[in-house]
Scaffold this motif. Structure first.
Motif, PDB file in Angstrom:
ATOM      1  N   ALA A   3      11.854   2.788  -5.280  1.00 54.85           N
ATOM      2  CA  ALA A   3      11.860   1.537  -4.508  1.00 54.85           C
ATOM      3  C   ALA A   3      10.441   0.994  -4.364  1.00 54.85           C
ATOM      4  N   PHE A   4       9.478   1.882  -4.125  1.00 55.16           N
ATOM      5  CA  PHE A   4       8.093   1.449  -3.969  1.00 55.16           C
ATOM      6  C   PHE A   4       7.587   0.830  -5.273  1.00 55.16           C
ATOM      7  N   VAL A   5       7.827   1.500  -6.384  1.00 55.15           N
ATOM      8  CA  VAL A   5       7.366   1.007  -7.683  1.00 55.15           C
ATOM      9  C   VAL A   5       8.091  -0.287  -8.054  1.00 55.15           C
ATOM     10  N   THR A   6       9.396  -0.346  -7.801  1.00 56.55           N
ATOM     11  CA  THR A   6      10.183  -1.532  -8.130  1.00 56.55           C
ATOM     12  C   THR A   6       9.693  -2.757  -7.365  1.00 56.55           C
ATOM     13  N   ASP A   7       9.233  -2.559  -6.132  1.00 59.65           N
ATOM     14  CA  ASP A   7       8.732  -3.686  -5.344  1.00 59.65           C
ATOM     15  C   ASP A   7       7.387  -4.199  -5.840  1.00 59.65           C
ATOM     16  N   GLY A   8       6.769  -3.506  -6.763  1.00 58.17           N
ATOM     17  CA  GLY A   8       5.552  -4.001  -7.411  1.00 58.17           C
ATOM     18  C   GLY A   8       4.286  -3.755  -6.618  1.00 58.17           C
ATOM     19  N   PRO A   9       3.235  -4.506  -6.957  1.00 56.06           N
ATOM     20  CA  PRO A   9       1.934  -4.305  -6.314  1.00 56.06           C
ATOM     21  C   PRO A   9       1.977  -4.522  -4.807  1.00 56.06           C
ATOM     22  N   LEU A  10       1.090  -3.829  -4.131  1.00 56.09           N
ATOM     23  CA  LEU A  10       0.956  -4.008  -2.686  1.00 56.09           C
ATOM     24  C   LEU A  10       0.595  -5.458  -2.388  1.00 56.09           C
ATOM     25  N   PRO A  11       1.051  -5.971  -1.253  1.00 54.81           N
ATOM     26  CA  PRO A  11       0.699  -7.341  -0.892  1.00 54.81           C
ATOM     27  C   PRO A  11      -0.762  -7.423  -0.459  1.00 54.81           C
ATOM     28  N   ASP A  12      -1.257  -8.636  -0.344  1.00 51.74           N
ATOM     29  CA  ASP A  12      -2.634  -8.810   0.122  1.00 51.74           C
ATOM     30  C   ASP A  12      -2.653  -8.973   1.641  1.00 51.74           C
ATOM     31  N   TRP A  13      -3.814  -9.278   2.177  1.00 54.25           N
ATOM     32  CA  TRP A  13      -3.993  -9.367   3.625  1.00 54.25           C
ATOM     33  C   TRP A  13      -3.169 -10.474   4.264  1.00 54.25           C
ATOM     34  N   ASP A  14      -2.668 -11.402   3.478  1.00 54.76           N
ATOM     35  CA  ASP A  14      -1.873 -12.500   4.022  1.00 54.76           C
ATOM     36  C   ASP A  14      -0.412 -12.128   4.246  1.00 54.76           C
ATOM     37  N   ALA A  15      -0.012 -10.935   3.872  1.00 53.32           N
ATOM     38  CA  ALA A  15       1.384 -10.516   4.010  1.00 53.32           C
ATOM     39  C   ALA A  15       1.752 -10.361   5.490  1.00 53.32           C
ATOM     40  N   SER A  16       3.031 -10.467   5.754  1.00 52.59           N
ATOM     41  CA  SER A  16       3.508 -10.304   7.130  1.00 52.59           C
ATOM     42  C   SER A  16       3.417  -8.829   7.547  1.00 52.59           C
ATOM     43  N   TYR A  52      -5.020  -3.605   4.192  1.00 54.97           N
ATOM     44  CA  TYR A  52      -5.252  -2.961   5.497  1.00 54.97           C
ATOM     45  C   TYR A  52      -5.292  -1.434   5.400  1.00 54.97           C
ATOM     46  N   GLY A  53      -5.835  -0.923   4.312  1.00 57.20           N
ATOM     47  CA  GLY A  53      -5.993   0.516   4.139  1.00 57.20           C
ATOM     48  C   GLY A  53      -4.847   1.198   3.411  1.00 57.20           C
ATOM     49  N   VAL A  54      -3.771   0.476   3.151  1.00 51.78           N
ATOM     50  CA  VAL A  54      -2.618   1.085   2.478  1.00 51.78           C
ATOM     51  C   VAL A  54      -2.986   1.493   1.048  1.00 51.78           C
ATOM     52  N   ALA A  55      -3.875   0.755   0.415  1.00 51.26           N
ATOM     53  CA  ALA A  55      -4.289   1.100  -0.955  1.00 51.26           C
ATOM     54  C   ALA A  55      -4.974   2.470  -0.994  1.00 51.26           C
ATOM     55  N   TRP A  56      -5.685   2.824   0.063  1.00 45.57           N
ATOM     56  CA  TRP A  56      -6.308   4.150   0.117  1.00 45.57           C
ATOM     57  C   TRP A  56      -5.243   5.243   0.178  1.00 45.57           C
ATOM     58  N   THR A  57      -4.181   4.991   0.936  1.00 45.71           N
ATOM     59  CA  THR A  57      -3.080   5.954   1.005  1.00 45.71           C
ATOM     60  C   THR A  57      -2.447   6.113  -0.366  1.00 45.71           C
ATOM     61  N   LEU A  58      -2.266   5.010  -1.080  1.00 46.62           N
ATOM     62  CA  LEU A  58      -1.713   5.049  -2.430  1.00 46.62           C
ATOM     63  C   LEU A  58      -2.640   5.827  -3.364  1.00 46.62           C
ATOM     64  N   LEU A  59      -3.932   5.571  -3.288  1.00 48.62           N
ATOM     65  CA  LEU A  59      -4.898   6.280  -4.130  1.00 48.62           C
ATOM     66  C   LEU A  59      -4.827   7.787  -3.885  1.00 48.62           C
ATOM     67  N   HIS A  60      -4.801   8.194  -2.630  1.00 50.27           N
ATOM     68  CA  HIS A  60      -4.746   9.629  -2.316  1.00 50.27           C
ATOM     69  C   HIS A  60      -3.429  10.251  -2.781  1.00 50.27           C
ATOM     70  N   LEU A  61      -2.343   9.510  -2.696  1.00 55.43           N
ATOM     71  CA  LEU A  61      -1.058  10.004  -3.186  1.00 55.43           C
ATOM     72  C   LEU A  61      -1.116  10.215  -4.696  1.00 55.43           C
ATOM     73  N   ILE A  62      -1.661   9.266  -5.413  1.00 59.86           N
ATOM     74  CA  ILE A  62      -1.794   9.385  -6.877  1.00 59.86           C
ATOM     75  C   ILE A  62      -2.636  10.613  -7.223  1.00 59.86           C
ATOM     76  N   GLU A  63      -3.669  10.863  -6.445  1.00 62.52           N
ATOM     77  CA  GLU A  63      -4.548  11.999  -6.716  1.00 62.52           C
ATOM     78  C   GLU A  63      -3.883  13.353  -6.463  1.00 62.52           C
ATOM     79  N   THR A  64      -2.690  13.382  -5.867  1.00 65.61           N
ATOM     80  CA  THR A  64      -1.989  14.658  -5.713  1.00 65.61           C
ATOM     81  C   THR A  64      -1.320  15.078  -7.012  1.00 65.61           C
TER      82      THR A  64
END
Length: 96
Positions: A3-16, A52-64
């Motif tokens: 579901a995460f991958v299907t939803d595509g790239p993370l939104p930017d700071w303008d997202a709700s 808002y920092g979610v990309a860092w969480t994604l990066l750390h997940l990928i690094e596992t």
């Protein structure tokens, strides 16, 4: 994870707030460590900023994952998160 991958790239700071919360919940539901295949799929989910920092969480997940996902230097205009993943692997001694 799908579901995460299907939803595509993370939104930017303008997202709700709701959109960001939904993506965070999807990301937190992914079991660690990820497989190499999952890590490669997740690399496509970086957005235009740090979301808002979610990309860092994604990066750390990928690094596992079992090995560095990006073993070659990304092109100069690649997503900044791809460059970070690569440089972190180099600095960690995982890639010469």
């Amino acid at each position: 994870m799908q579901a995460f991958v299907t939803d595509g790239p993370l939104p930017d700071w303008d997202a709700s707030d709701e959109e960001i919360d939904r993506r965070v919940a999807q990301l937190e539901a992914i079991l660690k460590p990820v497989t190499g295949e999952e890590a490669r799929a997740l690399v496509s989910c970086f957005g235009p900023d740090d979301c808002y920092g979610v990309a860092w969480t994604l990066l750390h997940l990928i690094e596992t994952g079992p090995s560095p996902v990006l073993a070659t230097d990304p092109v100069r205009d690649a997503n900044e998160w791809h460059q970070r993943l690569y440089l972190r692997a180099v600095n960690g001694g995982l890639i010469p």
